[in-house]
Design an enzyme around this catalytic site. Sequence first.
Site, PDB file in Angstrom:
ATOM      1  N   ALA A 115       0.835  -1.198   0.000  1.00 38.25           N
ATOM      2  CA  ALA A 115       0.000   0.000   0.000  1.00 38.25           C
ATOM      3  C   ALA A 115       0.874   1.254   0.000  1.00 38.25           C
ATOM      4  O   ALA A 115       0.572   2.232  -0.684  1.00 38.25           O
ATOM      5  CB  ALA A 115      -0.944  -0.001   1.202  1.00 38.25           C
ATOM      6  N   ARG A 135       7.412   5.701  -2.489  1.00 37.50           N
ATOM      7  CA  ARG A 135       8.078   5.032  -3.607  1.00 37.50           C
ATOM      8  C   ARG A 135       9.421   5.711  -3.906  1.00 37.50           C
ATOM      9  O   ARG A 135      10.437   5.036  -4.103  1.00 37.50           O
ATOM     10  CB  ARG A 135       7.170   5.030  -4.835  1.00 37.50           C
ATOM     11  CG  ARG A 135       7.613   4.114  -5.925  1.00 37.50           C
ATOM     12  CD  ARG A 135       6.576   3.885  -7.008  1.00 37.50           C
ATOM     13  NE  ARG A 135       5.869   5.081  -7.443  1.00 37.50           N
ATOM     14  CZ  ARG A 135       4.585   5.323  -7.225  1.00 37.50           C
ATOM     15  NH1 ARG A 135       3.834   4.446  -6.577  1.00 37.50           N
ATOM     16  NH2 ARG A 135       4.022   6.424  -7.668  1.00 37.50           N
ATOM     17  N   GLN A 136       9.462   7.046  -3.903  1.00 42.13           N
ATOM     18  CA  GLN A 136      10.709   7.772  -4.134  1.00 42.13           C
ATOM     19  C   GLN A 136      11.737   7.452  -3.049  1.00 42.13           C
ATOM     20  O   GLN A 136      12.917   7.232  -3.344  1.00 42.13           O
ATOM     21  CB  GLN A 136      10.454   9.278  -4.171  1.00 42.13           C
ATOM     22  CG  GLN A 136       9.690   9.734  -5.385  1.00 42.13           C
ATOM     23  CD  GLN A 136       9.216  11.171  -5.265  1.00 42.13           C
ATOM     24  OE1 GLN A 136       9.223  11.769  -4.174  1.00 42.13           O
ATOM     25  NE2 GLN A 136       8.783  11.747  -6.382  1.00 42.13           N
ATOM     26  N   TRP A 196      29.758   1.427   2.267  1.00 47.93           N
ATOM     27  CA  TRP A 196      30.990   2.001   1.736  1.00 47.93           C
ATOM     28  C   TRP A 196      31.401   3.222   2.553  1.00 47.93           C
ATOM     29  O   TRP A 196      32.575   3.396   2.882  1.00 47.93           O
ATOM     30  CB  TRP A 196      30.793   2.404   0.264  1.00 47.93           C
ATOM     31  CG  TRP A 196      31.916   3.228  -0.253  1.00 47.93           C
ATOM     32  CD1 TRP A 196      33.142   2.786  -0.663  1.00 47.93           C
ATOM     33  CD2 TRP A 196      31.947   4.657  -0.368  1.00 47.93           C
ATOM     34  NE1 TRP A 196      33.924   3.847  -1.035  1.00 47.93           N
ATOM     35  CE2 TRP A 196      33.216   5.016  -0.861  1.00 47.93           C
ATOM     36  CE3 TRP A 196      31.024   5.659  -0.101  1.00 47.93           C
ATOM     37  CZ2 TRP A 196      33.581   6.325  -1.097  1.00 47.93           C
ATOM     38  CZ3 TRP A 196      31.386   6.975  -0.337  1.00 47.93           C
ATOM     39  CH2 TRP A 196      32.641   7.297  -0.828  1.00 47.93           C
ATOM     40  N   GLU A 210       7.405   8.151   6.878  1.00 52.33           N
ATOM     41  CA  GLU A 210       6.539   8.351   5.707  1.00 52.33           C
ATOM     42  C   GLU A 210       5.335   7.410   5.757  1.00 52.33           C
ATOM     43  O   GLU A 210       4.206   7.820   5.446  1.00 52.33           O
ATOM     44  CB  GLU A 210       7.327   8.114   4.418  1.00 52.33           C
ATOM     45  CG  GLU A 210       6.554   8.430   3.168  1.00 52.33           C
ATOM     46  CD  GLU A 210       6.198   9.899   3.048  1.00 52.33           C
ATOM     47  OE1 GLU A 210       4.989  10.203   2.921  1.00 52.33           O
ATOM     48  OE2 GLU A 210       7.106  10.740   3.081  1.00 52.33           O
ATOM     49  N   GLU A 212      -2.830  10.333   7.158  1.00 53.87           N
ATOM     50  CA  GLU A 212      -3.573  10.974   6.071  1.00 53.87           C
ATOM     51  C   GLU A 212      -4.713  10.086   5.579  1.00 53.87           C
ATOM     52  O   GLU A 212      -5.809  10.576   5.311  1.00 53.87           O
ATOM     53  CB  GLU A 212      -2.634  11.320   4.918  1.00 53.87           C
ATOM     54  CG  GLU A 212      -1.684  12.449   5.244  1.00 53.87           C
ATOM     55  CD  GLU A 212      -0.782  12.818   4.076  1.00 53.87           C
ATOM     56  OE1 GLU A 212      -0.798  12.119   3.043  1.00 53.87           O
ATOM     57  OE2 GLU A 212      -0.069  13.827   4.200  1.00 53.87           O
ATOM     58  N   LEU A 252      29.840  12.037   4.846  1.00 55.82           N
ATOM     59  CA  LEU A 252      30.587  12.341   3.605  1.00 55.82           C
ATOM     60  C   LEU A 252      31.736  13.291   3.883  1.00 55.82           C
ATOM     61  O   LEU A 252      32.847  13.110   3.359  1.00 55.82           O
ATOM     62  CB  LEU A 252      29.648  12.942   2.554  1.00 55.82           C
ATOM     63  CG  LEU A 252      28.863  11.955   1.731  1.00 55.82           C
ATOM     64  CD1 LEU A 252      27.780  12.680   0.931  1.00 55.82           C
ATOM     65  CD2 LEU A 252      29.768  11.175   0.796  1.00 55.82           C
TER      66      LEU A 252
END
Length: 133
Positions: free
Chosen positions: A35, A43-44, A58, A80, A87, A127
């Site tokens: 769902a 999805r992103q 790494w 999310e 919602e 980083l």
Amino acid sequence: MSQNDSALPVNPQKLRTGLSRVWHAAGYSLAGLRAGWDEPAFRQEAIASIVLLPAAFWLGRSWVEVSLLTGSVLLVMIVELLNTSVETAIDRIGPEWHQLSKRAKDMGSAAVLLSLVLCGGMWVAALATRLQP
């Protein structure tokens, strides 16, 4: 209706125990992930995690760093899903505009934003540390 019938839970799923309960709970969780996949934001984030989770191995210099990097990515996805569930529940109540509905949706969105800021900050810090000579 006997007196014993009133003691039964409204949801018969609550009667499951042991491996049957675990099996069915896993099925519900997979249904929730499917769902979530229907939601563009989730999805992103899931697609980004396909890149970020291996990159954490790494980038991280210790198991603690790898755990923090992977955990921050998973936290974004968790928040999310929770935001989407809020919602969805509000939308089920009705499509009309209500100040409390807006407030709940805005707070869910803010939670997602904060999880993204946390995740981004951890990745930038890792980083920066990795790129130092």
